[in-house]
Scaffold this motif. Sequence first.
Motif, mmCIF file in Angstrom:
data_model
loop_
_atom_site.group_PDB
_atom_site.id
_atom_site.type_symbol
_atom_site.label_atom_id
_atom_site.label_comp_id
_atom_site.label_asym_id
_atom_site.label_seq_id
_atom_site.Cartn_x
_atom_site.Cartn_y
_atom_site.Cartn_z
ATOM 1 N N ALA A 1 44.416 52.424 44.160
ATOM 2 C CA ALA A 1 43.929 52.540 42.784
ATOM 3 C C ALA A 1 43.853 51.164 42.127
ATOM 4 O O ALA A 1 42.894 50.857 41.413
ATOM 5 N N TRP A 2 44.849 50.323 42.376
ATOM 6 C CA TRP A 2 44.861 48.978 41.802
ATOM 7 C C TRP A 2 43.712 48.139 42.351
ATOM 8 O O TRP A 2 43.037 47.434 41.607
ATOM 9 N N GLN A 3 43.476 48.203 43.660
ATOM 10 C CA GLN A 3 42.374 47.449 44.264
ATOM 11 C C GLN A 3 41.023 47.912 43.719
ATOM 12 O O GLN A 3 40.156 47.091 43.417
ATOM 13 N N ALA A 4 40.841 49.217 43.588
ATOM 14 C CA ALA A 4 39.590 49.742 43.055
ATOM 15 C C ALA A 4 39.390 49.303 41.603
ATOM 16 O O ALA A 4 38.276 48.946 41.204
ATOM 17 N N LEU A 5 40.461 49.293 40.826
ATOM 18 C CA LEU A 5 40.392 48.847 39.440
ATOM 19 C C LEU A 5 39.998 47.381 39.365
ATOM 20 O O LEU A 5 39.107 46.997 38.597
ATOM 21 N N ARG A 6 40.632 46.559 40.187
ATOM 22 C CA ARG A 6 40.300 45.128 40.202
ATOM 23 C C ARG A 6 38.845 44.888 40.602
ATOM 24 O O ARG A 6 38.168 44.056 39.993
ATOM 25 N N GLU A 7 38.354 45.620 41.598
ATOM 26 C CA GLU A 7 36.963 45.453 42.037
ATOM 27 C C GLU A 7 35.991 45.800 40.914
ATOM 28 O O GLU A 7 35.006 45.083 40.704
ATOM 29 N N GLN A 8 36.260 46.873 40.196
ATOM 30 C CA GLN A 8 35.382 47.274 39.097
ATOM 31 C C GLN A 8 35.370 46.220 37.994
ATOM 32 O O GLN A 8 34.317 45.880 37.470
ATOM 33 N N VAL A 9 36.549 45.725 37.640
ATOM 34 C CA VAL A 9 36.637 44.720 36.571
ATOM 35 C C VAL A 9 35.965 43.421 37.005
ATOM 36 O O VAL A 9 35.240 42.800 36.228
ATOM 37 N N GLU A 10 36.185 42.997 38.250
ATOM 38 C CA GLU A 10 35.588 41.746 38.739
ATOM 39 C C GLU A 10 34.070 41.813 38.796
ATOM 40 O O GLU A 10 33.403 40.790 38.642
ATOM 41 N N THR A 11 33.509 42.999 39.024
ATOM 42 C CA THR A 11 32.049 43.130 39.055
ATOM 43 C C THR A 11 31.463 43.404 37.674
ATOM 44 O O THR A 11 30.259 43.563 37.540
ATOM 45 N N GLY A 12 32.323 43.477 36.662
ATOM 46 C CA GLY A 12 31.853 43.649 35.292
ATOM 47 C C GLY A 12 31.528 45.085 34.917
ATOM 48 O O GLY A 12 30.875 45.321 33.913
ATOM 49 N N ARG A 13 31.971 46.039 35.716
ATOM 50 C CA ARG A 13 31.717 47.449 35.410
ATOM 51 C C ARG A 13 32.945 48.060 34.746
ATOM 52 O O ARG A 13 34.060 47.618 34.967
ATOM 53 N N MET A 14 32.691 49.103 33.952
ATOM 54 C CA MET A 14 33.789 49.793 33.276
ATOM 55 C C MET A 14 34.530 50.665 34.281
ATOM 56 O O MET A 14 33.915 51.500 34.927
ATOM 57 N N PRO A 15 35.836 50.495 34.430
ATOM 58 C CA PRO A 15 36.595 51.231 35.451
ATOM 59 C C PRO A 15 37.099 52.600 34.986
ATOM 60 O O PRO A 15 38.296 52.865 34.992
ATOM 61 N N HIS A 16 36.201 53.494 34.586
ATOM 62 C CA HIS A 16 36.612 54.809 34.088
ATOM 63 C C HIS A 16 37.428 55.574 35.126
ATOM 64 O O HIS A 16 38.559 55.993 34.856
ATOM 65 N N LYS A 17 36.829 55.779 36.279
ATOM 66 C CA LYS A 17 37.461 56.576 37.331
ATOM 67 C C LYS A 17 38.758 55.929 37.797
ATOM 68 O O LYS A 17 39.764 56.599 38.026
ATOM 69 N N GLU A 18 38.732 54.632 37.927
ATOM 70 C CA GLU A 18 39.887 53.908 38.438
ATOM 71 C C GLU A 18 41.064 53.956 37.470
ATOM 72 O O GLU A 18 42.223 54.051 37.900
#
Length: 159
Positions: free
Chosen positions: A61-78
């Motif tokens: 979950a942490w890795q998915a959250l970081r990937e979303q934030v780094e790509t500039g997308r809103m991490p709703h699901k994460e």
Amino acid sequence: MSRRGRRAAVLLFLAFVVMPILEIYVLIQVGQAIGPWWTILLLVLDSILGAWLIKREGRRAWQALREQVETGRMPHKELADGALVVLGGAFMLSPGFVTDALGILLILPVTRPLFRGLLVSYAGRQVVRRTGFGPGGFTAPGNGTRPGPEVVQGEVVDD
């Protein structure tokens, strides 16, 4: 007592009275069926499995959250997944089979989407209720959804 106060009282009653009684009942039933030492062993193995799951799924979950934030997308699901893993971990910390089963259901990636949907639905209702921002935009006070003065539609004419 307000509706919100009654709901909080019911939740507290369930959490601090009903749940411990249910846990004790299940522990006694399992202990009578398989014996006390096997019950204790099963609780220990359950805790080990839970700790391993929390570590694995928390890291994912942490890795998915970081990937979303780094790509500039809103991490709703994460964000929802992270909250569910933390909540599942809290359930795993309390001793007993019922809370452990609920915790594992919240943590497992197979069952988490069901709980994610419930969490997102609940959070969405709370946002609409507390802020007035619904699917169609802002809902003005007094139009039947929130108390307040009546809103009269019109136009300002400047002479």
